[in-house]
Design a protein around this motif. Structure first.
Motif, PDB file in Angstrom:
ATOM      1  N   GLY A  14     -86.668  44.512 -18.728  1.00 16.55           N
ATOM      2  CA  GLY A  14     -86.162  44.157 -20.058  1.00 16.55           C
ATOM      3  C   GLY A  14     -86.245  45.329 -21.019  1.00 16.55           C
ATOM      4  O   GLY A  14     -85.301  45.602 -21.777  1.00 16.55           O
ATOM      5  N   VAL A  15     -87.391  46.044 -20.975  1.00 21.22           N
ATOM      6  CA  VAL A  15     -87.552  47.202 -21.861  1.00 21.22           C
ATOM      7  C   VAL A  15     -86.526  48.283 -21.532  1.00 21.22           C
ATOM      8  O   VAL A  15     -85.888  48.864 -22.421  1.00 21.22           O
ATOM      9  N   MET A  16     -86.351  48.565 -20.221  1.00 24.38           N
ATOM     10  CA  MET A  16     -85.397  49.592 -19.822  1.00 24.38           C
ATOM     11  C   MET A  16     -83.961  49.177 -20.146  1.00 24.38           C
ATOM     12  O   MET A  16     -83.149  50.006 -20.558  1.00 24.38           O
ATOM     13  N   THR A  17     -83.667  47.874 -19.998  1.00 28.28           N
ATOM     14  CA  THR A  17     -82.320  47.397 -20.360  1.00 28.28           C
ATOM     15  C   THR A  17     -82.067  47.564 -21.843  1.00 28.28           C
ATOM     16  O   THR A  17     -80.981  47.995 -22.272  1.00 28.28           O
ATOM     17  N   GLU A  18     -83.085  47.248 -22.646  1.00 32.44           N
ATOM     18  CA  GLU A  18     -82.937  47.417 -24.095  1.00 32.44           C
ATOM     19  C   GLU A  18     -82.762  48.883 -24.459  1.00 32.44           C
ATOM     20  O   GLU A  18     -81.920  49.234 -25.296  1.00 32.44           O
ATOM     21  N   ARG A  19     -83.556  49.753 -23.816  1.00 32.82           N
ATOM     22  CA  ARG A  19     -83.408  51.186 -24.083  1.00 32.82           C
ATOM     23  C   ARG A  19     -82.035  51.688 -23.656  1.00 32.82           C
ATOM     24  O   ARG A  19     -81.410  52.498 -24.349  1.00 32.82           O
ATOM     25  N   LEU A  20     -81.569  51.200 -22.499  1.00 35.02           N
ATOM     26  CA  LEU A  20     -80.247  51.617 -22.019  1.00 35.02           C
ATOM     27  C   LEU A  20     -79.152  51.150 -22.979  1.00 35.02           C
ATOM     28  O   LEU A  20     -78.217  51.902 -23.292  1.00 35.02           O
ATOM     29  N   ALA A  68     -93.786  39.621 -13.120  1.00 34.86           N
ATOM     30  CA  ALA A  68     -93.714  39.548 -14.583  1.00 34.86           C
ATOM     31  C   ALA A  68     -93.679  40.946 -15.197  1.00 34.86           C
ATOM     32  O   ALA A  68     -92.887  41.214 -16.118  1.00 34.86           O
ATOM     33  N   GLU A  69     -94.522  41.840 -14.669  1.00 36.27           N
ATOM     34  CA  GLU A  69     -94.513  43.219 -15.175  1.00 36.27           C
ATOM     35  C   GLU A  69     -93.169  43.897 -14.902  1.00 36.27           C
ATOM     36  O   GLU A  69     -92.647  44.622 -15.749  1.00 36.27           O
ATOM     37  N   GLN A  70     -92.611  43.640 -13.707  1.00 37.21           N
ATOM     38  CA  GLN A  70     -91.314  44.234 -13.372  1.00 37.21           C
ATOM     39  C   GLN A  70     -90.214  43.689 -14.282  1.00 37.21           C
ATOM     40  O   GLN A  70     -89.341  44.443 -14.734  1.00 37.21           O
ATOM     41  N   GLN A  71     -90.248  42.377 -14.545  1.00 38.70           N
ATOM     42  CA  GLN A  71     -89.254  41.801 -15.449  1.00 38.70           C
ATOM     43  C   GLN A  71     -89.401  42.372 -16.860  1.00 38.70           C
ATOM     44  O   GLN A  71     -88.403  42.667 -17.526  1.00 38.70           O
ATOM     45  N   GLU A  72     -90.653  42.508 -17.298  1.00 40.75           N
ATOM     46  CA  GLU A  72     -90.875  43.094 -18.625  1.00 40.75           C
ATOM     47  C   GLU A  72     -90.373  44.535 -18.671  1.00 40.75           C
ATOM     48  O   GLU A  72     -89.710  44.949 -19.632  1.00 40.75           O
ATOM     49  N   PHE A  73     -90.693  45.296 -17.606  1.00 35.72           N
ATOM     50  CA  PHE A  73     -90.222  46.688 -17.543  1.00 35.72           C
ATOM     51  C   PHE A  73     -88.695  46.744 -17.511  1.00 35.72           C
ATOM     52  O   PHE A  73     -88.078  47.581 -18.183  1.00 35.72           O
TER      53      PHE A  73
END
Length: 225
Positions: A106-112, A99-104
């Protein structure tokens, strides 16, 4: 003497070790009692005591074997329960990490995606700026060509004006010379006075023509500039 699997599963490791030691002690004591009975019966050399010792040894050995077997089953079940609890704990940790990896992710995808949008906006701004710079350079080049053409036109007009002024000055000098010569030849006559008047009129007309051409040429030069 054996406890249920559920009760054993709820026990702590210290309680399990305590029960295991008690059971093993009881089994060892039963085997020791059977051995003592056997030794006593052999010492008495009595058939009755030998039979009693044999039956007692068999019974006590069976009870001890049953206790050891029950302890082995309980130990296996406890070990299985521990492995199950450990597997559940690892599973919970793995799910949490996933779950933490998916959240991370998602955050990195949004930032990218945000970075990509920013880069595209900057590229569009850069292209627009380059286009405006090219248009400005083209306008400046056009203005420079017009200025050069106007400067050439001004130079040509200035040269033409200077040539016209020189021509008019030459004509004025020629007219004055003729007028003076005619005045000297026919001094005192009415024709000389009339010719002198006409010469002055011609000179005035030439001067007026020069001023008129200068006044007309100046706005044209300003317009080209």
């Amino acid at each position: 003497m054996a406890s249920s699997p559920r009760t054993t599963a709820r026990m702590t490791p210290a309680q399990r070790r305590r029960q295991r030691s008690v059971r093993l002690t009881v089994a060892s004591a039963l085997i020791a009692v059977a051995a003592v009975l056997t030794v006593v019966a052999v010492g008495t050399q009595s058939v009755v005591w030998l039979n009693v010792a044999a039956i007692g040894a068999v019974v006590l050995g069976g009870v001890a074997a049953r206790i050891v077997y029950a302890e082995l089953v309980v130990a296996r079940r406890a070990h299985q329960a521990d492995r199950t609890a450990q597997a559940k704990a690892y599973r919970a940790i793995t799910e949490q990490r996933v779950a933490e990896q998916q959240e991370f992710a998602g955050v990195m995808t949004e930032r990218l995606a945000s970075s990509v949008r920013t880069v595209r906006e900057l590229e569009s701004t850069l292209v627009l700026a380059e286009r405006r710079v090219a248009e400005s350079e083209q306008k400046a080049s056009t203005a420079q060509r017009r200025a050069n053409a106007a400067e050439g036109a001004v130079s040509e007009l200035r040269e033409a004006l200077e040539a016209r002024v020189a021509e008019l000055a030459a004509k004025a000098d020629e007219v004055r010379a003729h007028a003076e010569q005619y005045a000297d030849e026919f001094a005192g006559t009415e024709e000389a006075a009339l010719y002198a008047q006409q010469a002055e009129t011609i000179v005035d007309l030439l001067a007026w023509d020069e001023r008129t051409r200068g006044a007309v040429t100046t706005p044209a030069v300003r317009k080209h500039a």
